[in-house]
Design a protein around this motif. Structure first.
Motif, PDB file in Angstrom:
ATOM      1  N   GLU A 142      12.029  52.908 196.898  1.00  0.00           N
ATOM      2  CA  GLU A 142      10.858  53.781 196.797  1.00  0.00           C
ATOM      3  C   GLU A 142       9.685  53.190 197.587  1.00  0.00           C
ATOM      4  O   GLU A 142       9.596  51.969 197.782  1.00  0.00           O
ATOM      5  CB  GLU A 142      10.475  54.004 195.334  1.00  0.00           C
ATOM      6  N   THR A 143       8.786  54.057 198.026  1.00  0.00           N
ATOM      7  CA  THR A 143       7.552  53.612 198.655  1.00  0.00           C
ATOM      8  C   THR A 143       6.459  53.481 197.592  1.00  0.00           C
ATOM      9  O   THR A 143       6.603  53.986 196.469  1.00  0.00           O
ATOM     10  CB  THR A 143       7.077  54.612 199.723  1.00  0.00           C
ATOM     11  N   GLU A 181       3.639  55.002 197.751  1.00  0.00           N
ATOM     12  CA  GLU A 181       3.172  56.374 197.539  1.00  0.00           C
ATOM     13  C   GLU A 181       4.033  57.093 196.519  1.00  0.00           C
ATOM     14  O   GLU A 181       3.528  57.865 195.692  1.00  0.00           O
ATOM     15  CB  GLU A 181       3.164  57.146 198.851  1.00  0.00           C
ATOM     16  N   GLU A 182       5.347  56.839 196.553  1.00  0.00           N
ATOM     17  CA  GLU A 182       6.243  57.489 195.588  1.00  0.00           C
ATOM     18  C   GLU A 182       6.068  56.923 194.189  1.00  0.00           C
ATOM     19  O   GLU A 182       6.231  57.645 193.204  1.00  0.00           O
ATOM     20  CB  GLU A 182       7.687  57.353 196.082  1.00  0.00           C
TER      21      GLU A 182
END
Length: 375
Positions: free
Chosen positions: A225-226, A228-229
Motif C-alpha cells: 500500500e501507499t 495515500e492509501e
C-alpha cells in the motif's frame, strides 16, 4: 504552543491545538514530515486530551475455532485447506471445552475470528455463541469480522443485517475489526480479492452500529500500500464514525512477512520498522479525531514498542489474549499471551495509568500509576 522544525506543520499544529479537524492534505503532511518529535507531541496531545494518562487493556482470550478457509488472501499464513494435516475445525461443544481448558478467573472477553469454512451450516454459528454464553455468562463474546458476516450471509441466504441480529440474539456482544485490510481497490485486488469489498465491510459495520453493537476497525499496513492509501482507509473510517459513532478503537496491524505468498512474491523478509509503526499510530490518532481509542497491538509490534507507543497516541494495548495464532502463523515473534500482571507492569513502566476494561470499555479496575516497591 508546540514548536516545530517543519514549516509545513505550523498550521497543522495550530489546528490540532484548537481541536479542529485536519484535511486529507494535512494528513499527508503528517506522513511526510521529517519532524518526528512534533508528530509525537501532537499525537500525545490528542491522546491526553481524550484520556489523560489512562491506558486500557482487557483480560481476554483469543480462540480461532477453525483455520479452514477458502478465501485465499495472499498475506495470510493462517488458513488451511480441508484435509490438511495442520487444519483444525472445532464443533460447538469443542469450542466450549477449549474455553474451559484455557479459562482464567477474571476473564471478561472472548475474541473469536476464524477462517471462512466451506461446509459449516449457518445454524452452527448462533448455536456456538449460545452455548458459550450459557456455559460462561460472564464472558462477552466478541466475534465474527465483517468478512465472516458476509460469508454467513451467503451460506444462510439472509441479509447481513439479519445475520447480525440473530447472532446478537444468541449472545454476540461486539464485533472485532478484522477483514478491513486496506480499502483501496488496487491493493485489495492483490491481497484479498475474494474477501468482502471495502464498501460492504463499511456497510456491515454501519448495520452493527444501527442495532447497538459496538465494533473496532483495523488496517493492515507495511506491504504494497501507499501512504495515500493508508490515509484514504482512515478517511473512510472517519466518515463512517461521523455517521454512527459506533467504533471503539482503530487498530493498525503491522504486516508479518513469514509463510505467506504475498511476502514471498515480493521477496520481503523484513518487518515494519519501529519508526513506521510509531508514525502510523501517531497519524491515526491525530487524523481519526472522532475515534475514542487508537490501539497498539502488542502481538504485532512487540511489548517494548507498545510501551513507547503510549507517547505516540495509543491509549489501549489490547489484552492478555492467552492464546493467539493468526499473527504468529505469519511470523509474529511476541508471546502467545501476556498475564494480567505483565500488562499492568508494561503500562506502569511507561509512566501511564493502567485501566482494566471490558469489551464495552467499562472501567473494571484502575491500578496505581507506579510499580509498588518491593519490601
Amino acid at each position: 504552543m508546540i514548536k516545530t522544525r517543519d514549516p509545513a506543520l505550523a498550521p497543522i499544529v495550530a489546528k490540532v491545538e484548537a481541536g479542529e479537524r485536519l484535511t486529507f492534505k494535512e494528513g499527508m503532511a503528517l506522513f511526510d514530515t521529517p519532524d518526528m518529535n512534533t508528530l509525537m507531541r501532537l499525537a500525545n496531545l490528542v491522546r491526553e486530551r481524550k484520556h489523560g494518562d489512562k491506558t486500557y487493556f482487557v483480560h481476554s482470550m483469543r480462540l480461532e475455532f477453525t483455520n479452514i478457509c477458502y478465501v485465499g488472501c495472499t498475506f495470510c499464513a493462517f488458513a488451511a485447506h480441508k484435509g490438511e494435516e495442520r487444519a483444525w475445525d472445532y464443533d460447538a461443544d469443542a469450542v466450549v471445552a477449549h474455553v474451559g481448558a484455557k479459562y482464567e478467573p477474571g476473564l471478561t472477553e472472548l475474541h473469536m475470528s476464524s477462517g471462512h469454512h466451506p461446509n459449516r451450516p449457518w445454524s452452527f454459528y448462533p448455536e456456538m455463541v449460545g452455548k458459550l454464553r450459557a456455559a460462561y455468562p460472564e464472558l462477552q463474546v466478541k466475534a465474527f469480522t465483517a468478512a465472516e458476516i458476509q460469508h454467513l450471509s451467503k451460506i444462510s441466504k439472509k441479509p447481513t443485517l439479519d445475520v447480525l441480529r440473530e447472532l446478537q440474539a444468541a449472545g454476540l456482544s461486539a464485533m472485532p475489526g478484522g477483514g478491513a485490510e486496506i480499502f483501496a481497490d488496487r491493493v485489495r485486488q492483490q491481497v484479498a480479492k475474494n474477501k468482502v469489498k471495502a464498501e460492504k465491510w463499511l456497510q456491515i459495520h454501519r448495520e452493527a452500529h444501527s442495532i447497538g453493537m459496538r465494533t473496532n476497525a483495523t488496517m493492515l499496513y507495511g506491504h504494497i500500500e501507499t501512504l495515500e492509501e493508508r490515509l484514504d482507509h482512515m478517511d473512510r473510517l472517519r466518515t463512517l464514525q461521523d455517521e454512527t459513532g459506533g467504533f471503539h478503537a482503530f487498530i493498525p496491524l503491522a504486516f508479518q512477512p513469514m509463510g505467506n505468498s504475498l511476502a514471498q512474491n515480493l521477496g520481503k523478509t523484513d518487518y515494519t520498522t519501529g519508526l513506521d509503526d510509531l508514525r502510523n499510530l501517531a497519524v491515526s490518532r491525530i487524523y481519526l479525531d472522532n475515534f475514542p481509542h487508537i490501539k497498539g497491538y502488542w502481538v504485532m509490534i512487540g511489548s517494548e514498542l507498545t510501551q513507547v507507543s503510549l507517547d505516540w497516541g495509543v491509549s489501549d494495548v489490547d489484552g492478555t489474549i492467552v492464546d493467539e495464532h493468526i499473527a504468529h502463523a505469519a511470523g509474529a515473534t511476541s508471546p502467545l499471551g501476556l498475564s494480567k500482571d505483565r500488562m499492568v507492569k508494561m503500562i506502569q513502566q511507561a509512566g501511564r495509568l493502567p485501566v482494566l476494561r471490558d469489551a464495552y470499555y467499562n472501567e473494571l479496575e484502575v491500578y496505581p500509576a507506579h510499580i509498588e516497591a518491593a519490601d
